[in-house]
Design a protein around this motif. Structure first.
Motif, short mmCIF file in Angstrom:
data_model
loop_
_atom_site.label_atom_id
_atom_site.label_comp_id
_atom_site.label_asym_id
_atom_site.label_seq_id
_atom_site.Cartn_x
_atom_site.Cartn_y
_atom_site.Cartn_z
N CYS A 57 0.83 -1.21 0.00
CA CYS A 57 0.00 0.00 0.00
C CYS A 57 0.87 1.26 0.00
N GLU A 61 -0.03 3.87 -2.83
CA GLU A 61 -0.93 4.98 -2.47
C GLU A 61 -0.23 6.33 -2.65
N ARG A 93 -8.36 -1.71 0.37
CA ARG A 93 -7.65 -0.45 0.58
C ARG A 93 -7.22 0.19 -0.73
N LEU A 94 -6.75 -0.62 -1.69
CA LEU A 94 -6.28 -0.08 -2.97
C LEU A 94 -7.42 0.15 -3.96
#
Length: 188
Positions: A57, A61, A93-94
């Motif tokens: 992440c 991100e 999350r992604l």
């Protein structure tokens, strides 16, 4: 999942590492459009640690590659020994389908026995199981979160030059080996 003719993927693989507990393990992420190399990210995880999900992440991100990729590929479900990636959490999350690609179906009994030698074995095993069923389609063996297995099998076919290893994962393996040892390894 609708894919363009040349899906853009990022493939993560760890580099060679010493067999000592807690050492830093290199992590290469290679971006490919179809089978063409387009970019690279580089990070580190702990051997048998807990930061694999976070590190993937962190590398994506806020960076330029995440908005561009259609799939996130991992070489297996763990980096650096048993630093197990939480595949459902990563996909959520992604906001991208995440796929753990394996060269062959794992011997889950042997994996569980190996995990039992590590701290927090039950948590590691539960994280591994949360990744979902192991699919064998179109010559590929994988677990997926965030997309259907048939769509993923088609995507893997499109991003693989030859054999059953997507090009992004093959290149991540070669680059990780070369950076650590001075030359790429034979198995990719």
């Amino acid at each position: 999942m609708r894919l363009p003719r040349f899906p853009r993927v990022i493939g993560f693989d760890d580099g060679p590492f010493p067999r000592r507990a807690g050492v830093s393990v290199p992590l290469a992420g290679v971006v490919c459009a179809g089978t063409r190399f387009e970019g690279l990210v580089w990070g580190r995880v702990r051997r048998d640690g807990w930061n694999g999900t976070h590190e993937v992440c962190r590398l994506l991100e806020g960076g330029k590659f995440l908005p561009q990729v259609h799939l996130v590929l991992l070489d297996g479900i763990a980096f650096g020994g048993f630093n197990v990636v939480d595949l459902p959490a990563l996909a959520a999350r992604l906001g991208k389908p995440c796929v753990a690609v394996m060269r062959r179906p794992p011997d889950l009994d042997a994996v569980e026995r190996a995990l039992r030698r590590l701290p927090r074995a039950d948590e590691r095993w539960a994280t591994l199981r949360r990744a979902g069923p192991i699919h064998q389609l179109a010559g590929f063996t994988f677990q997926v979160q965030g997309a259907g297995p048939d769509d993923v099998a088609e995507a893997l076919r499109r991003v693989t030059d030859r054999g059953h290893v997507p090009e992004a994962l093959r290149l991540a393996h070669l680059i990780g080996s070369a950076v650590v040892t001075g030359e790429s390894s034979q198995r990719a």
